[in-house]
Every structure is written in structure tokens, then in C-alpha cells.
Design an enzyme around this catalytic site. Structure first.
Site, PDB file in Angstrom:
ATOM      1  N   LYS A 130       0.867  -1.190   0.000  1.00  0.00           N
ATOM      2  CA  LYS A 130       0.000   0.000   0.000  1.00  0.00           C
ATOM      3  C   LYS A 130       0.889   1.221   0.000  1.00  0.00           C
ATOM      4  CE  LYS A 130      -4.492   0.786   0.155  1.00  0.00           C
ATOM      5  NZ  LYS A 130      -5.572  -0.072  -0.337  1.00  0.00           N
TER       6      LYS A 130
HETATM    7  P1  NAD Z   1     -12.930   7.690  -2.452  1.00  0.00           P
HETATM    8  O1  NAD Z   1     -11.887   8.680  -2.153  1.00  0.00           O
HETATM    9  O2  NAD Z   1     -13.367   7.515  -3.864  1.00  0.00           O
HETATM   10  O3  NAD Z   1     -14.230   7.984  -1.554  1.00  0.00           O
HETATM   11  C1  NAD Z   1     -14.177   8.099  -0.168  1.00  0.00           C
HETATM   12  C2  NAD Z   1     -15.541   8.517   0.344  1.00  0.00           C
HETATM   13  O4  NAD Z   1     -15.539   8.441   1.771  1.00  0.00           O
HETATM   14  C3  NAD Z   1     -15.932   9.963  -0.007  1.00  0.00           C
HETATM   15  O5  NAD Z   1     -17.311   9.993  -0.321  1.00  0.00           O
HETATM   16  C4  NAD Z   1     -15.685  10.727   1.289  1.00  0.00           C
HETATM   17  O6  NAD Z   1     -16.495  11.886   1.426  1.00  0.00           O
HETATM   18  C5  NAD Z   1     -16.073   9.671   2.303  1.00  0.00           C
HETATM   19  N1  NAD Z   1     -15.521   9.877   3.644  1.00  0.00           N
HETATM   20  C6  NAD Z   1     -14.235  10.124   3.998  1.00  0.00           C
HETATM   21  N2  NAD Z   1     -14.131  10.244   5.319  1.00  0.00           N
HETATM   22  C7  NAD Z   1     -15.374  10.062   5.834  1.00  0.00           C
HETATM   23  C8  NAD Z   1     -15.914  10.064   7.130  1.00  0.00           C
HETATM   24  N3  NAD Z   1     -15.152  10.277   8.197  1.00  0.00           N
HETATM   25  N4  NAD Z   1     -17.249   9.849   7.284  1.00  0.00           N
HETATM   26  C9  NAD Z   1     -18.041   9.634   6.215  1.00  0.00           C
HETATM   27  N5  NAD Z   1     -17.570   9.605   4.949  1.00  0.00           N
HETATM   28  C10 NAD Z   1     -16.260   9.828   4.763  1.00  0.00           C
HETATM   29  O7  NAD Z   1     -12.396   6.283  -1.873  1.00  0.00           O
HETATM   30  P2  NAD Z   1     -12.762   4.814  -2.360  1.00  0.00           P
HETATM   31  O8  NAD Z   1     -11.769   4.403  -3.386  1.00  0.00           O
HETATM   32  O9  NAD Z   1     -14.208   4.718  -2.637  1.00  0.00           O
HETATM   33  O10 NAD Z   1     -12.401   3.961  -1.051  1.00  0.00           O
HETATM   34  C11 NAD Z   1     -13.300   3.850   0.045  1.00  0.00           C
HETATM   35  C12 NAD Z   1     -12.870   2.679   0.919  1.00  0.00           C
HETATM   36  O11 NAD Z   1     -12.851   1.474   0.143  1.00  0.00           O
HETATM   37  C13 NAD Z   1     -11.470   2.799   1.533  1.00  0.00           C
HETATM   38  O12 NAD Z   1     -11.453   2.133   2.775  1.00  0.00           O
HETATM   39  C14 NAD Z   1     -10.606   2.009   0.541  1.00  0.00           C
HETATM   40  O13 NAD Z   1      -9.389   1.560   1.097  1.00  0.00           O
HETATM   41  C15 NAD Z   1     -11.558   0.862   0.238  1.00  0.00           C
HETATM   42  N6  NAD Z   1     -11.264   0.152  -0.998  1.00  0.00           N
HETATM   43  C16 NAD Z   1     -11.189   0.828  -2.181  1.00  0.00           C
HETATM   44  C17 NAD Z   1     -10.941   0.112  -3.345  1.00  0.00           C
HETATM   45  C18 NAD Z   1     -10.912   0.786  -4.698  1.00  0.00           C
HETATM   46  O14 NAD Z   1     -10.838   0.072  -5.707  1.00  0.00           O
HETATM   47  N7  NAD Z   1     -11.027   2.106  -4.789  1.00  0.00           N
HETATM   48  C19 NAD Z   1     -10.726  -1.272  -3.286  1.00  0.00           C
HETATM   49  C20 NAD Z   1     -10.820  -1.928  -2.064  1.00  0.00           C
HETATM   50  C21 NAD Z   1     -11.098  -1.202  -0.927  1.00  0.00           C
END
Ligand code: NAD
Length: 444
Positions: A130
Site C-alpha cells: 500500500k
Molecule cells: P474515495 O476517495 O473515492 O471515496 C471516499 C468517500 O468516503 C468519499 O465519499 C468521502 O467523502 C467519504 N468519507 C471520507 N471520510 C469520511 C468520514 N469520516 N465519514 C463519512 N464519509 C467519509 O475512496 P474509495 O476508493 O471509494 O475507497 C473507500 C474505501 O474502500 C477505503 O477504505 C478504501 O481503502 C476501500 N477500498 C477501495 C478500493 C478501490 O478500488 N477504490 C478497493 C478496495 C477497498
């Protein structure tokens, strides 16, 4: 480059500084400790080989880089970025890059270790890594973000590569970020090798060598897993109601896909606030509102609710798709759902888990539930390296097959060993890793 120092369990690993400064003493280690506890619980159950426990207790390699970036007003700011390479026994290191103000070496370490277990659980030939840079991407202009990304990747140099360590999007990064990474990485190679650069990251725009289906893959995978759970519990997806925390890449695609299947989105929370509509929220209209205003707050036709009210909403499923540590003892006590389907990494604290268990709320654990992203990343990597192009139907079919098989393995271990699904998921992953160490041995 990779060093595997396995001397003491629970000790803080050495930081390799590839840039000017490495300063992590005193950084809290809480999140990585939590991963170690999860490993330990499953390892005890499996009676896992002590050498495998020791190897997995610490990342193989940690890189810290500090680099200058020219801002739009001519000033230079310095930023610190990390890449933690946890384990590569099963294949090249693999894991996203996060841009967020809370990024720390502890968080990146934990996220890297979760990637190792996720890839082992779904049985794809990748290890776990990561990366992250601590800053708020919403405060930088697009040219500043581009320069920061390019300097970070240049600073990482050959610590990443298509056969060695393959980043992807995470919180705060997207397909555009990945396109900048390919271009920067290619520029560091001799001209005759530049064609290899495409596979250095996954999650690229389709027009720049990405795979169809990658953008939606994590959200799609969350829905595939919910569908498997629904089938086992005689729940029809068209009758399903749900709430989502985080409306970024994962939250949006999960909601878009579930709504298409007829499910009802009752409430959404993001960094700007929470909104509710018992009639159901239109995921696509909400995404348009987020594009225009920066968040879900103020969505026309929906009622603004507090953080507590958001957790209290009655629905079948809650999908955390934001950050770590959101389902705590307190918020788990508020939930009125049957299932928590973890789209985010590490959304549930151990105390939150205990409350969910006591209250009979089921969990689809993160390393299973959000694995769709890395699975389709693997498909992208395979296509890039083979010069192939798979269509959407092929991607969806292969994704569903891999997830269904991992789901069955987790359910089977959970039932036969009488353990919760999180421990079962770790047990499946650790058995896979133990198997490869047994077969290959440990050098020398
Ligand atoms: P992103 O940046 O696209 O979106 C994040 C979202 O979370 C936004 O809507 C933001 O406003 C919201 N957010 C942030 N802090 C917050 C809080 N304290 N309370 C409420 N909402 C909050 O990120 P993403 O890529 O969608 O990733 C989200 C999660 O999924 C993370 O834990 C990431 O590690 C995990 N994840 C992502 C992927 C991927 O392919 N993008 C794959 C596996 C896991």
C-alpha cells in the site's frame, strides 16, 4: 531491495528512507496492531507454522520519501509519501495509493497487510502493498496534484514496477492519477523498455490501457457478495433496503449497481454530512449532486440527518465504504441492520465486531467483501501483459466466479470451525500463504 527481517513479533519494522527524511518514531501503531491481532486469532486456530507467523508479523520493506512540489503560486512545499511492501510470496506486491490528511506509516502498514491476506484469500497471484501521501487532495489544484503524483512516483523510482510492485487507486486517487503514474514511470525507463510501463499500475482509464469494469469492480464485488448472502438467507435483492457510508468510487458503484437490481438506498453519509429518504435515493442523481457540490449534503428531496441518526436508520444492509474505524462499540450499538457488508478496509474496530456479534448482526469482512477491486486489477494486469482485451461480460463472469469460490471457502471454514467470518477469511488466507512457504522453503 526487499528485506525480510523476521526477528520479533510486534516490533516496529525498520523504515527505509529513499528520500531525504524518515521520521516515524512515536507514530501510533494501533491499526497495524489490530491486523496482527486478527492474524494471530486465525493463526492460533490453524496452528500456523511459527516461521510463517513471524514473516507476516512485519512488512518485508517500508519506503519513505520526502519530495518537493512546486505549487501554482510558485512556492515549493515538501510532502512525505510511503510505500509499504508487506509480502510477495504469492506474486508481485499489489495495493492502492491513498491521498488523505490522515495517512500515516501505521495506516499504510495495516492496509498493506490487509492486501496480502485479501490476495491470498481470493487466490490471485499477488502479494500485498500500500502507498500513501499525507495531504488533503481537495486543497490542491489539478496541476498541483499532477506534479505531486509525478514527483512521488519519480521518488519511488524502481521500487515499483510491473513485475515487482503494482499500485492502484484508493481513497483520494483515481484513474487519472494512474495515467500520470504510467507516464512518469515510462519516462524513467530506457526508450526500448517503455512499452512495459503500462502494467506498472492498474485502475487506468480504459482509453489509456485500463480494463473495462475496473472502475466499478470494488462496488460490483460488494454487490456480488451481498447477492450471495441474500440467496443464502432467502432475501430478494429487489426488496432489499440499505445504507452507504462514503459515496466515492466504492460507495457510488455499490449503490448504482444495487439500485439497478431494484434495492432501495435509504441513507448516505459522506464527509459533508448525511441524507435520508425513506422513498429511496437515486444513486446516479446523488452522484451528479456530489460532482457539482463536492458532497451528498444538500441533496434536493432528501432529509438532512445527523451522524447518529445515520447509524440508527433501519435497513437490511449497511455498507461502510469510507474510512477505517467507523463501526465502533458505540456505532455498532446504534445499527438497525441484518448485515454489514464491508466495502471499506478496516471499517470495524474489534470492539465494534464484538457488539455486532452480540447483537446477531452478520458481517461480510473487508478482505472478502471489497476484493472485487484487486481481482479486476489482476485482470487488467493480465490483459496488459498479454496484449489482450476482455469484454465486460467476460470480466463480470470471471469476477463472480472468483468471489463465489472465496465466499464458499469462508462460509465453509466459519461453519466447520465455528468461528466468525472475519477469522475464517484470515484462516483461508493464512493457509494459502503457509502452503507456499512449505512448498518453496525459506532461503537459504
Ligand atoms: P474515495 O476517495 O473515492 O471515496 C471516499 C468517500 O468516503 C468519499 O465519499 C468521502 O467523502 C467519504 N468519507 C471520507 N471520510 C469520511 C468520514 N469520516 N465519514 C463519512 N464519509 C467519509 O475512496 P474509495 O476508493 O471509494 O475507497 C473507500 C474505501 O474502500 C477505503 O477504505 C478504501 O481503502 C476501500 N477500498 C477501495 C478500493 C478501490 O478500488 N477504490 C478497493 C478496495 C477497498
Amino acid at each position: 531491495m526487499t528485506t525480510t527481517d523476521t526477528t520479533t513479533l510486534n516490533a516496529t519494522p525498520p523504515i527505509k528512507s529513499a528520500g531525504s527524511v524518515a521520521h516515524h518514531e512515536g507514530t501510533p501503531v494501533a491499526l497495524f496492531q489490530r491486523v496482527q491481532q486478527q492474524f494471530e486469532r486465525a493463526a492460533e486456530m490453524l496452528d500456523l507454522a511459527p516461521e510463517v507467523r513471524k514473516i507476516l508479523a512485519r512488512p518485508a520493506c517500508e519506503i519513505s520519501v520526502t519530495f518537493p512540489v512546486r505549487m501554482d503560486d510558485g512556492r515549493f512545499e515538501t510532502f512525505t509519501g510511503y510505500r509499504v511492501q508487506h509480502n510477495n510470496a504469492l506474486g508481485p506486491f499489489k495495493g492502492g495509493i491513498r491521498y488523505h490528511p490522515d495517512v500515516s506509516i501505521d495506516e499504510v502498514r495495516a492496509l498493506a497487510a490487509w492486501m496480502t491476506t485479501k490476495c491470498a484469500l481470493v487466490d490471485i497471484p499477488f502479494g500485498g502493498a500500500k502507498g500513501g501521501v499525507q495531504f488533503d487532495p481537495s486543497e490542491l489544484s489539478r496541476p498541483e496534484l499532477e506534479r505531486l503524483t509525478r514527483r512521488f512516483i519519480y521518488a519511488l523510482g524502481n521500487n515499483i514496477g510491473p513485475d515487482y510492485d503494482v499500485p492502484a487507486p484508493d481513497v483520494g486517487t483515481d484513474a487519472r492519477t494512474m495515467a500520470w503514474i504510467v507516464d512518469t514511470y515510462a519516462a524513467t525507463l530506457p526508450p526500448q523498455d517503455r512499452h512495459r510501463a503500462l502494467a506498472v499500475v492498474t485502475g487506468k482509464p480504459v482509453s489509456a490501457g485500463g480494463s473495462v469494469g475496473r472502475e466499478k469492480a470494488t462496488g460490483q464485488g460488494v454487490v456480488d457478495l451481498i447477492a450471495l448472502w441474500a440467496k443464502d438467507n432467502n432475501v430478494s435483492l429487489s426488496d432489499l433496503s440499505y445504507t452507504v457510508q462514503g459515496f466515492g468510487k466504492v460507495g457510488f458503484w455499490a449503490a448504482h449497481t444495487l439500485n439497478k437490481l431494484g434495492a432501495t438506498l435509504i441513507a448516505v453519509e459522506d464527509i459533508t454530512g448525511a441524507v435520508r429518504s425513506t422513498e429511496g435515493l437515486n444513486a446516479d442523481a446523488l452522484a451528479e449532486h456530489v460532482r457539482q457540490t463536492g458532497g451528498v449534503s444538500g441533496f434536493p428531496g432528501a432529509e438532512a440527518i445527523s451522524h447518529t441518526e445515520f447509524f440508527e436508520v433501519t435497513a437490511d444492509v449497511f455498507i461502510p465504504a469510507a474510512m477505517e474505524n467507523q463501526v465502533t462499540a458505540e456505532t455498532a450499538g446504534l445499527l438497525n441492520v441484518r448485515l454489514v457488508a464491508e466495502g471499506a478496509n478496516g471499517p470495524t474496530t474489534p470492539e465494534g465486531d464484538a457488539v455486532l456479534r452480540e447483537r446477531g448482526i452478520e458481517v461480510l469482512p473487508d478482505i472478502l467483501c471489497n476484493a472485487g477491486g484487486v481481482i479486476v486489477s489482476y485482470f487488467e494486469w493480465v490483459q496488459n501483459r498479454g496484449g489482450a482485451s476482455w469484454d465486460a461480460a467476460e470480466i463480470d463472469r470471471r469476477l463472480q466466479e472468483i468471489l463465489a469460490s472465496a465466499y464458499q471457502r469462508v462460509m465453509s471454514v466459519s461453519e466447520t470451525k465455528g468461528v466468525d467470518r472475519r477469522t475464517a477469511a484470515y484462516a483461508v488466507a493464512l493457509s494459502r500463504l503457509e502452503q507456499v512457504y512449505e512448498e518453496r522453503g525459506i532461503f537459504p
